[in-house]
Scaffold this motif. Structure first.
Motif, PDB file in Angstrom:
ATOM      1  N   LYS A   1      28.463 113.106 115.808  1.00 41.53           N
ATOM      2  CA  LYS A   1      28.233 111.624 116.692  1.00 41.53           C
ATOM      3  C   LYS A   1      29.060 112.061 117.953  1.00 41.53           C
ATOM      4  N   ARG A   2      30.092 112.557 118.042  1.00 45.82           N
ATOM      5  CA  ARG A   2      30.989 112.644 119.230  1.00 45.82           C
ATOM      6  C   ARG A   2      29.887 113.533 120.487  1.00 45.82           C
ATOM      7  N   LEU A   3      29.126 114.430 119.799  1.00 46.78           N
ATOM      8  CA  LEU A   3      28.359 115.209 120.674  1.00 46.78           C
ATOM      9  C   LEU A   3      26.729 114.527 120.852  1.00 46.78           C
TER      10      LEU A   3
ATOM     11  N   ALA B   1      23.790 119.702 111.188  1.00 46.03           N
ATOM     12  CA  ALA B   1      24.330 118.532 111.904  1.00 46.03           C
ATOM     13  C   ALA B   1      24.176 118.882 113.275  1.00 46.03           C
ATOM     14  N   LEU B   2      23.946 119.729 114.062  1.00 42.57           N
ATOM     15  CA  LEU B   2      23.943 120.078 115.311  1.00 42.57           C
ATOM     16  C   LEU B   2      22.462 120.218 115.863  1.00 42.57           C
ATOM     17  N   LEU B   3      21.706 120.588 115.048  1.00 42.14           N
ATOM     18  CA  LEU B   3      20.229 120.585 115.176  1.00 42.14           C
ATOM     19  C   LEU B   3      19.608 119.904 116.515  1.00 42.14           C
ATOM     20  N   PRO B   4      20.030 118.313 116.290  1.00 44.60           N
ATOM     21  CA  PRO B   4      19.378 117.567 117.551  1.00 44.60           C
ATOM     22  C   PRO B   4      19.990 117.983 118.804  1.00 44.60           C
TER      23      PRO B   4
ATOM     24  N   LEU C   1      37.924 120.603 120.048  1.00 43.13           N
ATOM     25  CA  LEU C   1      37.123 119.537 119.451  1.00 43.13           C
ATOM     26  C   LEU C   1      37.740 119.662 117.877  1.00 43.13           C
ATOM     27  N   PRO C   2      38.083 118.573 117.267  1.00 44.36           N
ATOM     28  CA  PRO C   2      38.415 118.673 115.910  1.00 44.36           C
ATOM     29  C   PRO C   2      37.169 119.062 114.922  1.00 44.36           C
ATOM     30  N   LEU C   3      37.548 119.887 114.231  1.00 42.16           N
ATOM     31  CA  LEU C   3      36.411 120.218 113.103  1.00 42.16           C
ATOM     32  C   LEU C   3      36.934 120.815 112.064  1.00 42.16           C
TER      33      LEU C   3
END
Length: 214
Positions: free
Chosen positions: A53-55, A103-106, A38-40
Motif C-alpha cells: 500500500k505504501r508503494l 504483493a509487489l507484482l503491480p 521501510l518497515p517489513l
C-alpha cells in the motif's frame, strides 16, 4: 534502476543497498524495525500488504528478496529441533519471499524491464548433502524451487527471476572464517541482478556469475 531490497539492515542486504546506490540506482531497503528503512516483517501478511500500500503506484525495476534466517546453524538430528523452528524458518525463507513478490507484482509491472533476485544458497543444491542444518538447507532448496517456478509463470508477464548463492560471507550468519566480505558478495550480486533478463530467467548462479548446479 529503482531497487527494493528486503532484509537490508545488515550483512549482505546492507552491503547490497550501498552497492546499488553507488552504481547510481535509486534504492530502498526494508527491515522489521530499523530507522531509515521501510518497515517489513515478511512473515506477517498485514505487514507485507502495508508495504504494498505504501508503494502503490511506484514503479519497481528490481526486487531483491534477501531477508532470511539460519535458525539451526550447526544442528543435526537429535538436537533440539521442534515444529516451531521449522515453521519459522520456512515462514521467513520461503513463504515471506512468495508473499513479498506477490504483493509487489503491480509495482514490477510498471517497469520496462522488471526483475526479481532471490538470495538462496549453494546449500539448496541437491549436489551438496554433507548433513546437518536441515531447516536451512530445506528452506533454501524450497526457495530455489519457488524461484524456478516463478520464472516460468512470470516470463509471459515480462518479469525475469534469478536465484543466487551469495558466497560464504563474513556475516553473523556466515561467521568470521568465511571466504569473502559482504562488500565482495554485494558487488557480484548487484552485477547479477543488473544483468538479469528474460534471456537468463530461472538461472541459479553464484555471486560471481558461475552457474550453480541445482
Amino acid at each position: 534502476m529503482k531497487v527494493l531490497i528486503t532484509g537490508a539492515n545488515r550483512g549482505i542486504g546492507a552491503a547490497m543497498r550501498h552497492a546499488f546506490a553507488e552504481a547510481g540506482n535509486e534504492v530502498q531497503g526494508t527491515a522489521r524495525d530499523e530507522e531509515g528503512l521501510l518497515p517489513l516483517d515478511v512473515t506477517d501478511t498485514a505487514s507485507v500488504q502495508a508495504l504494498a500500500k505504501r508503494l502503490e503506484g511506484q514503479p519497481l525495476d528490481a526486487l531483491v528478496c534477501n531477508a532470511g534466517v539460519f535458525l539451526d546453524k550447526g544442528m543435526t538430528i537429535g538436537d533440539d529441533y521442534d515444529a516451531d523452528m521449522w515453521a519459522k524458518g520456512f515462514a521467513v525463507n520461503v513463504t515471506g519471499v512468495f508473499l513479498t513478490i506477490e504483493a509487489l507484482l503491480p509495482n514490477l509491472k510498471l517497469s520496462d524491464a522488471p526483475r526479481i533476485g532471490i538470495i538462496s544458497s549453494q546449500m539448496a543444491s541437491d549436489t551438496r548433502a554433507p548433513g546437518k542444518n536441515y531447516i536451512y538447507r530445506a528452506s533454501k532448496a524450497a526457495v530455489l524451487n519457488l524461484g524456478r517456478n516463478l520464472a516460468t509463470d512470470l516470463k509471459d508477464q515480462g518479469i525475469a527471476v534469478g536465484i543466487y548463492h551469495p558466497g560464504w560471507v563474513q556475516t553473523d550468519m556466515g561467521g568470521d572464517s568465511a571466504e569473502i566480505t559482504p562488500e565482495q558478495s554485494a558487488e557480484g550480486l548487484v552485477a547479477r541482478v543488473t544483468e538479469l533478463s528474460l534471456e537468463n530467467t530461472g538461472c541459479f548462479e553464484t555471486y560471481d556469475g558461475t552457474p550453480h548446479p541445482y
